[in-house]
Design a protein around this motif. Structure first.
Motif, PDB file in Angstrom:
ATOM      1  N   ALA A  22       0.833  -1.203   0.000  1.00  0.00           N
ATOM      2  CA  ALA A  22       0.000   0.000   0.000  1.00  0.00           C
ATOM      3  C   ALA A  22       0.871   1.258   0.000  1.00  0.00           C
ATOM      4  N   VAL A  23       1.918   1.255   0.821  1.00  0.00           N
ATOM      5  CA  VAL A  23       2.825   2.408   0.886  1.00  0.00           C
ATOM      6  C   VAL A  23       3.536   2.574  -0.459  1.00  0.00           C
ATOM      7  N   ALA A  24       3.997   1.471  -1.026  1.00  0.00           N
ATOM      8  CA  ALA A  24       4.664   1.520  -2.331  1.00  0.00           C
ATOM      9  C   ALA A  24       3.723   2.055  -3.406  1.00  0.00           C
ATOM     10  N   GLY A  25       2.466   1.659  -3.342  1.00  0.00           N
ATOM     11  CA  GLY A  25       1.484   2.142  -4.309  1.00  0.00           C
ATOM     12  C   GLY A  25       1.294   3.648  -4.240  1.00  0.00           C
ATOM     13  N   VAL A  26       1.321   4.194  -3.046  1.00  0.00           N
ATOM     14  CA  VAL A  26       1.170   5.639  -2.870  1.00  0.00           C
ATOM     15  C   VAL A  26       2.433   6.369  -3.317  1.00  0.00           C
ATOM     16  N   LEU A  27       3.589   5.868  -2.909  1.00  0.00           N
ATOM     17  CA  LEU A  27       4.853   6.556  -3.192  1.00  0.00           C
ATOM     18  C   LEU A  27       5.392   6.299  -4.593  1.00  0.00           C
ATOM     19  N   SER A  76      -2.026  12.205   3.524  1.00  0.00           N
ATOM     20  CA  SER A  76      -3.444  11.912   3.324  1.00  0.00           C
ATOM     21  C   SER A  76      -3.632  10.649   2.480  1.00  0.00           C
ATOM     22  N   LYS A  77      -2.852  10.523   1.429  1.00  0.00           N
ATOM     23  CA  LYS A  77      -2.943   9.349   0.558  1.00  0.00           C
ATOM     24  C   LYS A  77      -2.531   8.083   1.305  1.00  0.00           C
ATOM     25  N   LEU A  78      -1.480   8.181   2.129  1.00  0.00           N
ATOM     26  CA  LEU A  78      -1.053   7.021   2.912  1.00  0.00           C
ATOM     27  C   LEU A  78      -2.128   6.611   3.913  1.00  0.00           C
ATOM     28  N   ALA A  79      -2.698   7.586   4.616  1.00  0.00           N
ATOM     29  CA  ALA A  79      -3.751   7.287   5.589  1.00  0.00           C
ATOM     30  C   ALA A  79      -4.952   6.645   4.901  1.00  0.00           C
ATOM     31  N   SER A  80      -5.323   7.146   3.740  1.00  0.00           N
ATOM     32  CA  SER A  80      -6.450   6.575   2.997  1.00  0.00           C
ATOM     33  C   SER A  80      -6.164   5.146   2.557  1.00  0.00           C
ATOM     34  N   ALA A  81      -4.928   4.884   2.156  1.00  0.00           N
ATOM     35  CA  ALA A  81      -4.564   3.541   1.696  1.00  0.00           C
ATOM     36  C   ALA A  81      -4.576   2.519   2.835  1.00  0.00           C
ATOM     37  N   LEU A  82      -4.341   2.985   4.069  1.00  0.00           N
ATOM     38  CA  LEU A  82      -4.217   2.065   5.209  1.00  0.00           C
ATOM     39  C   LEU A  82      -5.460   2.008   6.098  1.00  0.00           C
ATOM     40  N   ARG A  83      -6.352   2.936   5.982  1.00  0.00           N
ATOM     41  CA  ARG A  83      -7.429   3.098   6.951  1.00  0.00           C
ATOM     42  C   ARG A  83      -8.436   1.961   7.018  1.00  0.00           C
ATOM     43  N   GLY A  84      -8.594   1.177   6.030  1.00  0.00           N
ATOM     44  CA  GLY A  84      -9.635   0.152   6.025  1.00  0.00           C
ATOM     45  C   GLY A  84      -9.277  -1.153   6.721  1.00  0.00           C
TER      46      GLY A  84
END
Length: 164
Positions: A23-28, A60-68
């Motif tokens: 998820a982090v890699a997808g955002v970055l 914000s993008k990282l939090a959104s990717a991990l929040r679920g």
């Protein structure tokens, strides 16, 4: 404009760790390999810390990717930059996500409309003003995450030096 930030994964089950990295890699947009260590506050879970540099809004993008993910506890912070305020996101399985805008010294900046709404709810007897302000400051999230923030065995330690 770029900003710097930190992702703190306070606790994640082992099976979730590779998914966090993806998820982090997808955002970055780059491959990410986090250093995972055991989380003594929740046996059977792991913790990690990752510093990043990216465009304003990356936190914000990282939090959104991990929040679920229900079993994940994390925080993401980013520093202010010339085009954006700083941000702080905290997430726990019980409370969900908390977001705050932060100023140049790390203070939480509460928008006046949110303060007015808290005051109105308090005046109508719907809630206690002290509890509302605590929630606006993220205190319930801080209370729940505090035991997970302490460095466990093997955690990286950053020594800060006071300049007098």
């Amino acid at each position: 404009m770029t900003t710097r930030g930190v992702l703190y994964v306070h606790s994640a089950p082992r099976a979730l760790c590779p998914h966090v990295e993806w998820a982090v890699a997808g955002v970055l947009g780059v491959r990410v390999s986090l250093d995972w260590i055991r989380q003594p506050a929740a046996p059977g879970t792991w913790r990690s810390e990752f510093s990043f540099k990216g465009q304003a809004g990356t936190a914000s993008k990282l939090a959104s990717a991990l929040r679920g993910w229900q079993l994940l506890r994390f925080e993401v912070t980013s520093e202010p930059c010339p085009t954006a305020e700083g941000e702080r996101y905290s997430c726990t399985p019980d409370l969900g996500i908390f977001h705050a805008v932060t100023g140049i010294h790390g203070d939480i900046m509460i928008p006046e409309d949110r303060l007015r709404a808290a005051l109105t709810r308090s005046q109508h007897g719907e809630t206690d003003l002290e509890a509302e302000i605590a929630k606006l400051l993220g205190k319930p999230w801080d209370d729940e995450l505090e035991p997970f923030r302490y460095a466990g065995e093997g955690a990286p330690v950053r020594w800060l030096h006071q300049v007098v």
